[in-house]
Write a protein that holds these residues in place. Structure first.
Motif, PDB file in Angstrom:
ATOM      1  N   LEU A 176     -43.749  45.257 160.433  1.00 39.37           N
ATOM      2  CA  LEU A 176     -45.133  45.380 159.997  1.00 39.37           C
ATOM      3  C   LEU A 176     -46.051  45.262 161.207  1.00 39.37           C
ATOM      4  O   LEU A 176     -45.984  44.291 161.954  1.00 39.37           O
ATOM      5  CB  LEU A 176     -45.470  44.294 158.971  1.00 39.37           C
ATOM      6  N   VAL A 177     -46.911  46.261 161.391  1.00 38.78           N
ATOM      7  CA  VAL A 177     -47.824  46.287 162.531  1.00 38.78           C
ATOM      8  C   VAL A 177     -49.257  46.390 162.022  1.00 38.78           C
ATOM      9  O   VAL A 177     -49.567  47.268 161.198  1.00 38.78           O
ATOM     10  CB  VAL A 177     -47.520  47.469 163.475  1.00 38.78           C
ATOM     11  N   LEU A 178     -50.118  45.485 162.485  1.00 39.23           N
ATOM     12  CA  LEU A 178     -51.550  45.591 162.196  1.00 39.23           C
ATOM     13  C   LEU A 178     -52.115  46.659 163.121  1.00 39.23           C
ATOM     14  O   LEU A 178     -52.247  46.452 164.323  1.00 39.23           O
ATOM     15  CB  LEU A 178     -52.243  44.244 162.422  1.00 39.23           C
ATOM     16  N   VAL A 179     -52.442  47.809 162.557  1.00 41.46           N
ATOM     17  CA  VAL A 179     -52.858  48.965 163.347  1.00 41.46           C
ATOM     18  C   VAL A 179     -54.317  48.859 163.770  1.00 41.46           C
ATOM     19  O   VAL A 179     -54.660  49.053 164.936  1.00 41.46           O
ATOM     20  CB  VAL A 179     -52.626  50.264 162.546  1.00 41.46           C
ATOM     21  N   SER A 180     -55.196  48.560 162.807  1.00 44.56           N
ATOM     22  CA  SER A 180     -56.620  48.521 163.125  1.00 44.56           C
ATOM     23  C   SER A 180     -57.356  47.609 162.155  1.00 44.56           C
ATOM     24  O   SER A 180     -56.848  47.266 161.085  1.00 44.56           O
ATOM     25  CB  SER A 180     -57.231  49.934 163.092  1.00 44.56           C
ATOM     26  N   ARG A 181     -58.569  47.229 162.551  1.00 47.30           N
ATOM     27  CA  ARG A 181     -59.401  46.356 161.722  1.00 47.30           C
ATOM     28  C   ARG A 181     -60.814  46.928 161.650  1.00 47.30           C
ATOM     29  O   ARG A 181     -61.380  47.357 162.660  1.00 47.30           O
ATOM     30  CB  ARG A 181     -59.430  44.940 162.282  1.00 47.30           C
ATOM     31  N   TYR A 182     -61.395  46.931 160.455  1.00 50.01           N
ATOM     32  CA  TYR A 182     -62.762  47.362 160.213  1.00 50.01           C
ATOM     33  C   TYR A 182     -63.593  46.126 159.884  1.00 50.01           C
ATOM     34  O   TYR A 182     -63.268  45.387 158.949  1.00 50.01           O
ATOM     35  CB  TYR A 182     -62.822  48.335 159.036  1.00 50.01           C
ATOM     36  N   THR A 183     -64.667  45.914 160.627  1.00 47.59           N
ATOM     37  CA  THR A 183     -65.503  44.733 160.432  1.00 47.59           C
ATOM     38  C   THR A 183     -66.879  45.152 159.956  1.00 47.59           C
ATOM     39  O   THR A 183     -67.556  45.960 160.601  1.00 47.59           O
ATOM     40  CB  THR A 183     -65.629  43.934 161.738  1.00 47.59           C
ATOM     41  N   GLY A 184     -67.296  44.594 158.806  1.00 48.67           N
ATOM     42  CA  GLY A 184     -68.595  44.922 158.245  1.00 48.67           C
ATOM     43  C   GLY A 184     -69.465  43.695 158.105  1.00 48.67           C
ATOM     44  O   GLY A 184     -69.456  42.814 158.970  1.00 48.67           O
ATOM     45  N   GLY A 185     -70.239  43.639 157.037  1.00 47.93           N
ATOM     46  CA  GLY A 185     -71.127  42.509 156.815  1.00 47.93           C
ATOM     47  C   GLY A 185     -70.442  41.389 156.063  1.00 47.93           C
ATOM     48  O   GLY A 185     -70.268  40.292 156.574  1.00 47.93           O
ATOM     49  N   ARG A 186     -70.002  41.686 154.824  1.00 40.75           N
ATOM     50  CA  ARG A 186     -69.341  40.693 153.987  1.00 40.75           C
ATOM     51  C   ARG A 186     -67.875  41.002 153.755  1.00 40.75           C
ATOM     52  O   ARG A 186     -67.164  40.208 153.156  1.00 40.75           O
ATOM     53  CB  ARG A 186     -70.066  40.600 152.637  1.00 40.75           C
ATOM     54  N   LEU A 187     -67.445  42.163 154.213  1.00 39.07           N
ATOM     55  CA  LEU A 187     -66.071  42.599 153.994  1.00 39.07           C
ATOM     56  C   LEU A 187     -65.421  42.995 155.316  1.00 39.07           C
ATOM     57  O   LEU A 187     -66.099  43.364 156.271  1.00 39.07           O
ATOM     58  CB  LEU A 187     -66.021  43.801 153.039  1.00 39.07           C
ATOM     59  N   GLU A 188     -64.096  42.917 155.340  1.00 38.73           N
ATOM     60  CA  GLU A 188     -63.300  43.440 156.444  1.00 38.73           C
ATOM     61  C   GLU A 188     -62.149  44.251 155.866  1.00 38.73           C
ATOM     62  O   GLU A 188     -61.678  43.974 154.762  1.00 38.73           O
ATOM     63  CB  GLU A 188     -62.745  42.318 157.326  1.00 38.73           C
ATOM     64  N   GLY A 189     -61.706  45.244 156.615  1.00 37.66           N
ATOM     65  CA  GLY A 189     -60.558  46.038 156.211  1.00 37.66           C
ATOM     66  C   GLY A 189     -59.474  45.987 157.267  1.00 37.66           C
ATOM     67  O   GLY A 189     -59.766  45.909 158.463  1.00 37.66           O
ATOM     68  N   GLU A 190     -58.241  45.998 156.833  1.00 36.39           N
ATOM     69  CA  GLU A 190     -57.103  45.967 157.747  1.00 36.39           C
ATOM     70  C   GLU A 190     -56.140  47.097 157.390  1.00 36.39           C
ATOM     71  O   GLU A 190     -55.821  47.295 156.216  1.00 36.39           O
ATOM     72  CB  GLU A 190     -56.376  44.624 157.670  1.00 36.39           C
ATOM     73  N   VAL A 191     -55.676  47.818 158.412  1.00 32.28           N
ATOM     74  CA  VAL A 191     -54.727  48.909 158.225  1.00 32.28           C
ATOM     75  C   VAL A 191     -53.406  48.497 158.863  1.00 32.28           C
ATOM     76  O   VAL A 191     -53.355  48.155 160.045  1.00 32.28           O
ATOM     77  CB  VAL A 191     -55.224  50.218 158.868  1.00 32.28           C
ATOM     78  N   TYR A 192     -52.343  48.516 158.060  1.00 29.38           N
ATOM     79  CA  TYR A 192     -51.014  48.160 158.538  1.00 29.38           C
ATOM     80  C   TYR A 192     -50.081  49.359 158.438  1.00 29.38           C
ATOM     81  O   TYR A 192     -50.259  50.234 157.584  1.00 29.38           O
ATOM     82  CB  TYR A 192     -50.421  47.027 157.697  1.00 29.38           C
ATOM     83  N   GLU A 193     -49.074  49.371 159.309  1.00 25.21           N
ATOM     84  CA  GLU A 193     -47.983  50.336 159.194  1.00 25.21           C
ATOM     85  C   GLU A 193     -46.692  49.555 158.996  1.00 25.21           C
ATOM     86  O   GLU A 193     -46.355  48.695 159.803  1.00 25.21           O
ATOM     87  CB  GLU A 193     -47.877  51.217 160.436  1.00 25.21           C
ATOM     88  N   LEU A 194     -45.991  49.864 157.913  1.00 26.54           N
ATOM     89  CA  LEU A 194     -44.755  49.162 157.585  1.00 26.54           C
ATOM     90  C   LEU A 194     -43.591  50.132 157.665  1.00 26.54           C
ATOM     91  O   LEU A 194     -43.634  51.209 157.081  1.00 26.54           O
ATOM     92  CB  LEU A 194     -44.853  48.545 156.188  1.00 26.54           C
ATOM     93  N   THR A 195     -42.540  49.744 158.396  1.00 30.34           N
ATOM     94  CA  THR A 195     -41.350  50.572 158.571  1.00 30.34           C
ATOM     95  C   THR A 195     -40.135  49.844 158.019  1.00 30.34           C
ATOM     96  O   THR A 195     -39.931  48.665 158.303  1.00 30.34           O
ATOM     97  CB  THR A 195     -41.115  50.888 160.056  1.00 30.34           C
ATOM     98  N   ASN A 196     -39.342  50.544 157.236  1.00 31.69           N
ATOM     99  CA  ASN A 196     -38.098  49.980 156.705  1.00 31.69           C
ATOM    100  C   ASN A 196     -37.035  50.015 157.794  1.00 31.69           C
ATOM    101  O   ASN A 196     -36.565  51.080 158.179  1.00 31.69           O
ATOM    102  CB  ASN A 196     -37.640  50.780 155.486  1.00 31.69           C
ATOM    103  N   VAL A 197     -36.641  48.848 158.306  1.00 32.65           N
ATOM    104  CA  VAL A 197     -35.623  48.766 159.354  1.00 32.65           C
ATOM    105  C   VAL A 197     -34.287  48.287 158.798  1.00 32.65           C
ATOM    106  O   VAL A 197     -33.359  47.994 159.551  1.00 32.65           O
ATOM    107  CB  VAL A 197     -36.082  47.836 160.497  1.00 32.65           C
ATOM    108  N   ASP A 198     -34.187  48.221 157.468  1.00 33.88           N
ATOM    109  CA  ASP A 198     -32.958  47.785 156.813  1.00 33.88           C
ATOM    110  C   ASP A 198     -32.069  48.993 156.540  1.00 33.88           C
ATOM    111  O   ASP A 198     -32.493  50.154 156.661  1.00 33.88           O
ATOM    112  CB  ASP A 198     -33.304  47.067 155.497  1.00 33.88           C
ATOM    113  N   GLU A 199     -30.833  48.734 156.127  1.00 34.04           N
ATOM    114  CA  GLU A 199     -29.900  49.809 155.809  1.00 34.04           C
ATOM    115  C   GLU A 199     -30.065  50.281 154.367  1.00 34.04           C
ATOM    116  O   GLU A 199     -29.469  51.293 153.977  1.00 34.04           O
ATOM    117  CB  GLU A 199     -28.459  49.347 156.039  1.00 34.04           C
TER     118      GLU A 199
END
Length: 241
Positions: A176-199
């Motif tokens: 799981l990688v935190l790709v980017s963050r959006y910062t506003g007034g009362r809210l924030e957004g976070e974009v993650y990329e998740l990769t399945n590394v299991d078999e």
């Protein structure tokens, strides 16, 4: 893709996704810190400091071809033969003496622009405009619209966007990688990329990503075969300033 909003929403709109395309990367840098950027392995790339000039780039001799532009204070760079698919690091010094460490990840993509943002030089978030955007429609629609903007790589009025690129250790079966963050007034957004590394195939549920302060979760793909990846979008409470 589905979205689940804590306590407030039960039925939600389906969001339309734009076709994937390379976009300029904005990276927050601090003196002495290390950040990671994707670049083209086969085409020239551009390195820029927002509201500043690059004074010197070094530390990757023989791994990259550098072409400084003294007029603009920017640097054009292209991985050398043998380094077009291999990561390498280098140092960037700005005109004020700040030194930043970059890890560059060459990949099969078009020419890229990497913009370095120094937080102390970045303008303060226009809180008034951000709050106006957040309160200009019903609460549930605001959460949906923020997720939609993140999915389309758009920045809402008054918000700032920063590329993070930090790995979060959550599960052994997934990266799981935190790709980017959006910062506003009362809210924030976070974009993650998740990769399945299991078999094995993995199944993702929105509630797995909830933590204190999370208001909404959107998972683009709920089932991932080994090696597959998906984007995950979180909306959280911002800094109550």
């Amino acid at each position: 893709m589905s979205i689940r909003l804590k306590k407030r929403l039960t039925a939600l709109l389906v969001l339309l996704w734009a076709s994937s395309a390379s976009a300029a990367q904005l990276l927050e840098v601090r003196d002495g810190a290390v950040v990671t950027a994707r670049i083209s392995g086969s085409e020239p790339n551009r390195l820029v400091i927002r509201d500043g000039r690059i004074h010197r780039v070094w530390g990757a001799e023989g791994r990259v071809v550098l072409k400084p532009d003294s007029d603009s204070g920017q640097v054009y760079l292209q991985p050398a033969e043998g380094w077009r698919t291999r990561p390498f690091s280098l140092f960037v010094k700005d005109e004020d003496g700040g030194v930043y460490t970059l890890v560059l990840m060459p990949t099969d993509m078009p020419s890229e622009t990497v913009t370095l943002i120094r937080p102390e030089r970045t303008r303060v978030v226009d809180r008034r405009k951000a709050v106006a955007w957040e309160t200009g429609q019903p609460y549930e629609l605001t959460l949906l619209e923020l997720v939609r903007n993140m999915a389309l790589n758009k920045v809402p009025e008054g918000y700032t966007q920063a590329e993070i690129g930090r790995e979060i250790r959550l599960w052994q079966e997934a990266r799981l990688v935190l790709v980017s963050r959006y910062t506003g007034g009362r809210l924030e957004g976070e974009v993650y990329e998740l990769t399945n590394v299991d078999e094995n195939k993995v199944r993702l549920e929105e509630q797995e990503f909830y933590r204190d302060g999370v208001l909404a979760v959107s998972v683009e793909r709920h089932e991932l075969a080994p090696g597959e990846r998906t984007r995950v979008y979180l909306v959280t409470r911002g800094d109550e300033r």
